[in-house]
Design a protein around this motif. Structure first.
Motif, short mmCIF file in Angstrom:
data_model
loop_
_atom_site.label_atom_id
_atom_site.label_comp_id
_atom_site.label_asym_id
_atom_site.label_seq_id
_atom_site.Cartn_x
_atom_site.Cartn_y
_atom_site.Cartn_z
N HIS A 240 -4.68 8.55 -5.53
CA HIS A 240 -4.61 9.45 -6.69
C HIS A 240 -4.79 10.90 -6.24
O HIS A 240 -5.41 11.19 -5.22
CB HIS A 240 -5.74 9.07 -7.66
CG HIS A 240 -5.56 9.54 -9.06
ND1 HIS A 240 -5.79 10.85 -9.44
CD2 HIS A 240 -5.19 8.88 -10.19
CE1 HIS A 240 -5.58 10.97 -10.74
NE2 HIS A 240 -5.22 9.78 -11.22
N THR A 241 -4.24 11.80 -7.03
CA THR A 241 -4.48 13.23 -6.79
C THR A 241 -5.98 13.53 -6.87
O THR A 241 -6.73 12.82 -7.53
CB THR A 241 -3.74 14.08 -7.83
OG1 THR A 241 -4.20 13.72 -9.14
CG2 THR A 241 -2.24 13.88 -7.75
N GLY A 242 -6.38 14.61 -6.20
CA GLY A 242 -7.78 14.98 -6.23
C GLY A 242 -8.30 15.23 -4.83
O GLY A 242 -7.54 15.46 -3.89
N PRO A 243 -9.62 15.17 -4.66
CA PRO A 243 -10.22 15.48 -3.37
C PRO A 243 -9.96 14.37 -2.35
O PRO A 243 -9.49 13.28 -2.72
CB PRO A 243 -11.71 15.58 -3.70
CG PRO A 243 -11.89 14.69 -4.89
CD PRO A 243 -10.63 14.85 -5.69
N PRO A 244 -10.25 14.62 -1.07
CA PRO A 244 -10.12 13.56 -0.06
C PRO A 244 -10.86 12.30 -0.48
O PRO A 244 -11.95 12.37 -1.07
CB PRO A 244 -10.74 14.21 1.19
CG PRO A 244 -10.49 15.67 1.01
CD PRO A 244 -10.65 15.91 -0.47
N MET A 245 -10.29 11.16 -0.17
CA MET A 245 -10.84 9.88 -0.62
C MET A 245 -10.32 8.77 0.27
O MET A 245 -9.36 8.93 1.02
CB MET A 245 -10.41 9.59 -2.06
CG MET A 245 -8.90 9.55 -2.26
SD MET A 245 -8.33 8.42 -3.57
CE MET A 245 -8.49 6.83 -2.76
N LYS A 246 -10.95 7.61 0.14
CA LYS A 246 -10.46 6.41 0.82
C LYS A 246 -10.72 5.20 -0.06
O LYS A 246 -11.79 5.05 -0.64
CB LYS A 246 -11.15 6.23 2.18
CG LYS A 246 -10.63 5.02 2.95
CD LYS A 246 -11.03 5.05 4.42
CE LYS A 246 -12.47 4.69 4.61
NZ LYS A 246 -12.80 4.48 6.07
N VAL A 247 -9.70 4.34 -0.15
CA VAL A 247 -9.84 3.07 -0.85
C VAL A 247 -9.37 1.98 0.11
O VAL A 247 -8.42 2.17 0.87
CB VAL A 247 -9.04 3.04 -2.17
CG1 VAL A 247 -7.54 3.20 -1.93
CG2 VAL A 247 -9.32 1.77 -2.97
N GLU A 248 -10.05 0.83 0.07
CA GLU A 248 -9.71 -0.29 0.94
C GLU A 248 -9.50 -1.55 0.12
O GLU A 248 -10.25 -1.81 -0.84
CB GLU A 248 -10.84 -0.52 1.94
CG GLU A 248 -11.13 0.67 2.84
CD GLU A 248 -12.42 0.49 3.61
OE1 GLU A 248 -12.38 -0.12 4.70
OE2 GLU A 248 -13.47 0.96 3.12
N TYR A 249 -8.50 -2.34 0.51
CA TYR A 249 -8.21 -3.61 -0.14
C TYR A 249 -8.13 -4.71 0.91
O TYR A 249 -7.64 -4.49 2.02
CB TYR A 249 -6.87 -3.54 -0.89
CG TYR A 249 -6.86 -2.60 -2.07
CD1 TYR A 249 -7.35 -3.00 -3.30
CD2 TYR A 249 -6.35 -1.31 -1.94
CE1 TYR A 249 -7.33 -2.14 -4.39
CE2 TYR A 249 -6.33 -0.44 -3.02
CZ TYR A 249 -6.81 -0.87 -4.24
OH TYR A 249 -6.80 -0.01 -5.31
N ARG A 250 -8.60 -5.89 0.56
CA ARG A 250 -8.50 -7.03 1.48
C ARG A 250 -8.43 -8.34 0.69
O ARG A 250 -8.68 -8.36 -0.52
CB ARG A 250 -9.70 -7.06 2.44
CG ARG A 250 -11.03 -7.39 1.79
CD ARG A 250 -12.18 -7.33 2.79
NE ARG A 250 -13.43 -7.79 2.17
CZ ARG A 250 -14.62 -7.73 2.77
NH1 ARG A 250 -14.73 -7.23 4.00
NH2 ARG A 250 -15.70 -8.17 2.14
N ASN A 251 -8.06 -9.42 1.39
CA ASN A 251 -8.01 -10.75 0.79
C ASN A 251 -7.21 -10.75 -0.51
O ASN A 251 -7.67 -11.25 -1.55
CB ASN A 251 -9.42 -11.31 0.53
CG ASN A 251 -10.22 -11.46 1.80
OD1 ASN A 251 -9.66 -11.72 2.88
ND2 ASN A 251 -11.53 -11.29 1.73
#
Length: 257
Positions: A240-251
């Protein structure tokens, strides 16, 4: 005909309590409900779930590799100071357009992060960033690091909030969605969400869309809008737009009906 009947009777054993099925060398008794039976938690997945992310690569997925990669069995979406976005972008599963299905996965997101799991969605032109080939419109299981919206149902580039955490809502299209029941209070449901890994279970059956997180129902939408909803579509994960970020997905596992 005799040979056909012989085959049938080799698979079915007629018992006093019902029909028994034979699987290999094991005969499984037919289930017969009893008054003492009650629904019980299930360990693991029900039969029929298949992995749609191999944990090693982005094979079977398409997205902008500026933002998406695989590390240590996880699909990672990340925005840095150098790669800030002007509009949202997704990584899309290429294996089909599920209609009725269940999706299960685990996610983890930074506090400044904003993401979502889109489903029954389609790729659409991006007016803000015309070079963005991975903009989507459709239902979304909303996720954010501050947990203001996590678990809600938001239609990206469409009808916006269809259901919020704690509600059972009905969408008719001629007015804003209406709350017809309560699952719980927003603040209490937010306590179910952890700062680490969380488990999502999403069920789309007909016009009923159920969002669950860590075993708790968060939001149910009954979409009776005859003009608005898509009946099938792609699955995609968002940065998404906005500040630096990280999202992780698994399984990531999918079961279709």
């Amino acid at each position: 005909m005799k040979r056909f009947l012989s085959c049938v009777f080799s698979l079915l054993v007629i018992g006093g309590a019902g029909v028994q099925t034979t699987t290999g060398t094991e005969t499984v008794p037919a289930y017969v409900p009893k008054q003492s039976d009650r629904p019980a938690p299930m360990e693991g997945d029900e039969p029929g779930f298949e992995a749609i992310f191999d944990g090693k690569s982005l094979t079977g997925w398409a997205g902008d590799l500026t933002y998406w990669r695989v590390e240590a069995g996880t699909m990672i979406g990340e925005i840095t100071e150098q790669t800030r976005l002007k509009s949202n972008t997704f990584i899309l599963w290429q294996g089909g357009r599920p209609k009725d299905f269940e999706l299960r996965l685990e996610f983890r997101i930074t506090e400044s992060g904003n993401s979502g799991i889109n489903y029954r969605s389609s790729v659409v032109p991006d007016k803000v960033t015309p070079t963005n080939a991975f903009a989507m419109r459709g239902y979304q299981f909303d996720l954010d690091g501050k947990n203001r919206y996590t678990g809600s149902n938001y239609e990206e580039k469409g009808r916006l909030f269809l259901g919020v955490r704690g509600s059972v809502s009905r969408v008719v299209g001629t007015r804003p969605p209406i709350v017809i029941g309560r699952i719980g209070e927003d603040a209490e449901l937010a306590k179910v969400i952890t700062p680490g890994w969380n488990s999502v279970h999403l069920i789309a059956r007909g016009n009923t869309l159920t969002h669950m997180l860590n075993g708790q129902v968060m939001c149910v939408v009954i979409d009776d809008d005859t003009a608005g909803p898509a009946q099938d579509g792609q699955i995609g994960m968002q940065v998404h737009t906005g500040p630096p970020m990280k999202v992780e997905y698994r399984n990531i596992r999918l079961k279709t009906f």
